[in-house]
Motif scaffolding. Structure first.
Motif, mmCIF file in Angstrom:
data_model
loop_
_atom_site.group_PDB
_atom_site.id
_atom_site.type_symbol
_atom_site.label_atom_id
_atom_site.label_comp_id
_atom_site.label_asym_id
_atom_site.label_seq_id
_atom_site.Cartn_x
_atom_site.Cartn_y
_atom_site.Cartn_z
ATOM 1 N N ILE A 1 91.182 47.918 81.541
ATOM 2 C CA ILE A 1 92.146 48.975 81.252
ATOM 3 C C ILE A 1 91.986 49.994 82.378
ATOM 4 O O ILE A 1 90.877 50.208 82.865
ATOM 5 C CB ILE A 1 91.873 49.557 79.845
ATOM 6 C CG1 ILE A 1 93.140 50.148 79.236
ATOM 7 C CG2 ILE A 1 90.749 50.565 79.851
ATOM 8 C CD1 ILE A 1 93.038 50.351 77.738
ATOM 9 N N LEU B 1 81.209 54.686 63.835
ATOM 10 C CA LEU B 1 82.206 53.789 64.429
ATOM 11 C C LEU B 1 83.056 53.154 63.334
ATOM 12 O O LEU B 1 84.253 52.932 63.523
ATOM 13 C CB LEU B 1 81.518 52.726 65.276
ATOM 14 C CG LEU B 1 80.768 53.277 66.499
ATOM 15 C CD1 LEU B 1 79.994 52.166 67.191
ATOM 16 C CD2 LEU B 1 81.739 53.923 67.494
ATOM 17 N N ASN C 1 96.876 50.274 68.329
ATOM 18 C CA ASN C 1 95.735 50.876 69.039
ATOM 19 C C ASN C 1 94.504 49.979 69.099
ATOM 20 O O ASN C 1 93.463 50.401 69.606
ATOM 21 C CB ASN C 1 95.374 52.232 68.415
ATOM 22 C CG ASN C 1 94.954 52.101 66.952
ATOM 23 O OD1 ASN C 1 94.405 51.086 66.539
ATOM 24 N ND2 ASN C 1 95.221 53.128 66.168
ATOM 25 N N LYS D 1 93.721 47.554 70.967
ATOM 26 C CA LYS D 1 93.238 47.373 72.335
ATOM 27 C C LYS D 1 92.496 48.623 72.816
ATOM 28 O O LYS D 1 91.408 48.522 73.396
ATOM 29 C CB LYS D 1 94.395 47.044 73.281
ATOM 30 C CG LYS D 1 93.925 46.757 74.687
ATOM 31 C CD LYS D 1 95.063 46.453 75.653
ATOM 32 C CE LYS D 1 94.502 46.377 77.071
ATOM 33 N NZ LYS D 1 95.556 46.254 78.087
ATOM 34 N N ASP D 2 93.058 49.796 72.548
ATOM 35 C CA ASP D 2 92.369 51.047 72.924
ATOM 36 C C ASP D 2 90.985 51.095 72.274
ATOM 37 O O ASP D 2 90.000 51.486 72.901
ATOM 38 C CB ASP D 2 93.151 52.282 72.452
ATOM 39 C CG ASP D 2 94.608 52.266 72.872
ATOM 40 O OD1 ASP D 2 94.873 52.302 74.073
ATOM 41 O OD2 ASP D 2 95.492 52.209 72.000
ATOM 42 N N LEU E 1 87.309 51.280 73.931
ATOM 43 C CA LEU E 1 86.470 52.436 73.593
ATOM 44 C C LEU E 1 85.088 51.940 73.134
ATOM 45 O O LEU E 1 84.052 52.418 73.602
ATOM 46 C CB LEU E 1 87.202 53.207 72.500
ATOM 47 C CG LEU E 1 86.664 54.492 71.907
ATOM 48 C CD1 LEU E 1 87.817 55.250 71.243
ATOM 49 C CD2 LEU E 1 85.578 54.244 70.896
ATOM 50 N N LYS F 1 82.576 50.649 75.764
ATOM 51 C CA LYS F 1 81.907 51.592 76.672
ATOM 52 C C LYS F 1 80.706 52.293 76.038
ATOM 53 O O LYS F 1 79.956 52.969 76.746
ATOM 54 C CB LYS F 1 82.912 52.648 77.152
ATOM 55 C CG LYS F 1 83.928 52.060 78.133
ATOM 56 C CD LYS F 1 84.789 53.121 78.771
ATOM 57 C CE LYS F 1 85.792 53.672 77.781
ATOM 58 N NZ LYS F 1 86.812 54.526 78.445
#
Lengths: 289, 289
Positions: A38, A214, A225, A227-228, A232, A235
């Protein structure tokens, strides 16, 4: 064998700056591996199986010998580095890569290509950027300018440049296999220097409530969302001491807790594609075309 | 004046397919407006102030007349559509745009360029894609193939294509100002047809606990993911009935609740840059270079 330093190139700042200015102006060709990333992810093809600088496909499944593309002629210093320093007999592909406000999710390479020991991927960073990190199953590390790294891409690994500053590198692929040893990537055996210590990155111990925090994402996740959220989660291990592969398990847990079986199925298929098994030419997307 | 349909182009499928195949192969030039988006966002410059197809800068602050670039010569059908259908005297810029697994955050255009009434932005979609939506302060809508839309970019607006399928459009900018009326964008006054009804998208009523759900992100937000979270929030209004501008307020609330003043400052600066005020050439990034 984890990722590690193989040697270090002294770089001529002025000649490198000229080449990098040319790279920065080059238009980006079609990118076959976009789904792993991304953000801005530019790969300029300097050396590959076809000699066509528009061809970014990694032909690992058939190990075709590489040759220079037209683009390499425009960056003479980088061309000289390749031929002077590296064993071009084994060199199958070279990409000049820039990443900006970017991450690549935890994934394994070569799943679709064949036995991992047939491939040997090397990264050479052309500039320093303290906002850019790489990781594998053992550690988080910062690759410094000029360092020649073996990237163990058969392990789960990831990368990030959270900043808007450029982060140019060269990604070199070598044919390996029976009888290959890491020093073989160099044109001159004496350039192999495995004693250089890497710049490792310290992480904070993961808070005990991290999985609960989480899991709160289950109230928010949707096909708009997911994929976002996957990126996230991918990372988190850069800053907190958690296993790099955990992000895919978290995504599966979050989507299971969401109560939407379609999202759970998508998360399970993503985990399979990125870290477990993948066919040549197989494509994945969070929302199919 | 909200976004609305101005007319409809009949499209020659065969000739269009030939041009689109050429566009799909064209390398992407440098992109000056990347910060507004996440995902693949390709703008090919067909008409602009310099005539240089590598120049993607919108020169609204000096309203320079446009002219064709070299790239336009490679897509003769699109060139013919522009000159036959549109008033090229007022046309300052044309970009052929593709977006894939992409969104553009809620933002206002022209903040840096001058009075909004001096600019008139028109979109023409070259293919249908049900996964692609646009929005403004009043509604969420799906622009259908061939429709000529006025996009009220002085309002807060956003867009998304959650799928991996392409979504090509043309983005046309016209010089407007005193005495301009929307029909002036056409070469032939009779092509103006404001009576076509748009395909509006129904959204679900927002659940009462939506703000609480989203506030859960305060336990997760960090400088590593604030950009992901900003874009995630910016898509909520496409599916749930909430004001389009709310996403920036949520980001401010989430970062305030995180207890990290640096994140709160970043969220406040982002809200200012994207929806309130911006200078010509001003740059923003979630992690400065």
């Amino acid at each position: 064998m984890a990722s590690r330093i193989l040697g270090r190139l002294p770089l001529d700042e002025d000649r490198l700056a000229q080449d990098m200015a040319r790279l920065a102006q080059a238009p980006a060709p079609q990118e076959p591996y976009e789904v792993f990333t991304i953000g801005r992810w530019v790969n300029l093809n300097l050396w590959n199986a076809s000699g066509d600088d528009g061809d970014g496909f990694f032909n690992g499944h058939r190990q075709v010998a590489g040759r220079p593309t037209r683009l390499l002629g425009g960056v003479p210093y980088i061309g000289e580095l390749l031929t002077t320093w590296f064993n071009t007999e084994l060199l199958t592909m070279v990409r000049a890569r820039n990443v900006v406000e970017w991450s690549i999710v935890p994934h394994r390479d070569f799943l679709e290509s064949g036995p991992a020991e047939d491939f040997f991927r090397v990264l050479v960073f052309l500039e320093d950027n303290e906002h850019a990190l790489n990781s594998d199953e053992d550690m988080v590390f910062h690759m410094r300018k000029g360092e020649v790294w073996f990237l163990d891409s058969a392990q789960i690994h990831a990368g990030v440049n959270i900043s808007s500053r450029s982060r140019w590198s060269l990604c070199l692929d070598f044919k390996a296999g029976a009888g290959f040893s890491p020093g073989d990537v160099f044109a001159r055996a004496g350039d192999y220097d495995p004693a250089i210590r890497p710049a490792l990155v310290e992480r904070a111990p993961a808070p005990a409530d991290l999985p609960d925090r989480l899991r709160a994402l289950s109230a928010v996740v949707s096909r708009h969302n997911i994929k976002d959220i996957a990126f996230l989660l991918g990372k988190v291990h850069f800053t907190e001491e958690v296993p790099i592969g955990a992000s895919w398990d978290w995504l599966v847990e979050i989507t299971r807790a969401s109560g939407d079986p379609a999202l759970l199925d998508l998360a399970e298929r993503a985990r399979r594609f990125f870290v477990h098994s993948r066919e040549v030419y197989e494509e994945f997307s969070f929302v199919p075309a």
